[in-house]
Design a protein around this motif. Structure first.
Motif, PDB file in Angstrom:
ATOM      1  N   ALA A  20       4.644  -6.940  -0.977  1.00 11.31           N
ATOM      2  CA  ALA A  20       5.291  -6.973   0.330  1.00 11.31           C
ATOM      3  C   ALA A  20       4.732  -8.129   1.154  1.00 11.31           C
ATOM      4  O   ALA A  20       3.806  -7.971   1.936  1.00 11.31           O
ATOM      5  CB  ALA A  20       5.087  -5.642   1.042  1.00 11.31           C
ATOM      6  N   THR A  48       6.534  -0.805  -1.677  1.00  4.96           N
ATOM      7  CA  THR A  48       6.823  -1.292  -0.323  1.00  4.96           C
ATOM      8  C   THR A  48       7.727  -2.519  -0.366  1.00  4.96           C
ATOM      9  O   THR A  48       8.678  -2.632   0.409  1.00  4.96           O
ATOM     10  CB  THR A  48       5.522  -1.621   0.426  1.00  4.96           C
ATOM     11  OG1 THR A  48       4.728  -0.437   0.490  1.00  4.96           O
ATOM     12  CG2 THR A  48       5.796  -2.119   1.836  1.00  4.96           C
ATOM     13  N   ALA A  49       7.453  -3.440  -1.274  1.00  2.35           N
ATOM     14  CA  ALA A  49       8.291  -4.646  -1.387  1.00  2.35           C
ATOM     15  C   ALA A  49       9.727  -4.279  -1.722  1.00  2.35           C
ATOM     16  O   ALA A  49      10.668  -4.856  -1.170  1.00  2.35           O
ATOM     17  CB  ALA A  49       7.725  -5.584  -2.446  1.00  2.35           C
ATOM     18  N   ALA A  51      11.276  -1.256  -1.256  1.00  3.62           N
ATOM     19  CA  ALA A  51      11.930  -0.337  -0.322  1.00  3.62           C
ATOM     20  C   ALA A  51      12.107  -0.900   1.087  1.00  3.62           C
ATOM     21  O   ALA A  51      13.020  -0.485   1.797  1.00  3.62           O
ATOM     22  CB  ALA A  51      11.140   0.963  -0.241  1.00  3.62           C
ATOM     23  N   ASP A  52      11.259  -1.838   1.474  1.00  2.64           N
ATOM     24  CA  ASP A  52      11.271  -2.292   2.868  1.00  2.64           C
ATOM     25  C   ASP A  52      11.942  -3.643   3.077  1.00  2.64           C
ATOM     26  O   ASP A  52      11.723  -4.302   4.085  1.00  2.64           O
ATOM     27  CB  ASP A  52       9.846  -2.317   3.422  1.00  2.64           C
ATOM     28  CG  ASP A  52       9.262  -0.920   3.586  1.00  2.64           C
ATOM     29  OD1 ASP A  52       9.996   0.065   3.416  1.00  2.64           O
ATOM     30  OD2 ASP A  52       8.054  -0.815   3.879  1.00  2.64           O
ATOM     31  N   GLY A  53      12.740  -4.092   2.102  1.00  7.06           N
ATOM     32  CA  GLY A  53      13.547  -5.285   2.303  1.00  7.06           C
ATOM     33  C   GLY A  53      12.835  -6.611   2.125  1.00  7.06           C
ATOM     34  O   GLY A  53      13.335  -7.636   2.580  1.00  7.06           O
ATOM     35  N   PHE A  54      11.692  -6.618   1.465  1.00  4.05           N
ATOM     36  CA  PHE A  54      10.997  -7.884   1.237  1.00  4.05           C
ATOM     37  C   PHE A  54      11.703  -8.730   0.180  1.00  4.05           C
ATOM     38  O   PHE A  54      11.544  -9.939   0.144  1.00  4.05           O
ATOM     39  CB  PHE A  54       9.533  -7.650   0.841  1.00  4.05           C
ATOM     40  CG  PHE A  54       8.686  -7.266   2.006  1.00  4.05           C
ATOM     41  CD1 PHE A  54       8.054  -8.225   2.771  1.00  4.05           C
ATOM     42  CD2 PHE A  54       8.531  -5.929   2.356  1.00  4.05           C
ATOM     43  CE1 PHE A  54       7.280  -7.869   3.865  1.00  4.05           C
ATOM     44  CE2 PHE A  54       7.757  -5.562   3.441  1.00  4.05           C
ATOM     45  CZ  PHE A  54       7.133  -6.526   4.200  1.00  4.05           C
TER      46      PHE A  54
END
Length: 86
Positions: A20, A48-49, A51-54
């Protein structure tokens, strides 16, 4: 990067690990560079990368022809990447 033999059975495989960070959005540039040199590519992203749009996981999957791995593979699930030979 050297130019390997380009036959499908012998092409090397590049595992790209994405976390991320803002630079994750540019992973397609690395994938393109590897593919232009006849490498197969698979992307492993931290949860995280992914799921969070990175990074755009759908675009990366379309570019590589393989799903982006962002969680452990469960027993019985197919392996999206080749097994390591060394």
């Amino acid at each position: 990067m050297t130019e390997p033999d380009a036959t499908p059975d012998t092409r090397p495989f590049l595992y790209v690990v994405v976390c991320a960070a803002a630079v994750a959005a540019d992973v397609s540039k690395l994938i393109t560079a590897a593919q232009e040199r006849h490498w197969e590519v698979g992307v492993i992203a931290t949860p995280t990368a992914a799921a969070d749009g990175f990074l755009d996981t759908a675009a990366v999957a379309a570019q590589t022809g393989r799903p982006v791995r962002a969680r452990p593979r469960l027993p019985g699930e197919p392996r999206p990447f080749p097994r390591r030979t060394r």
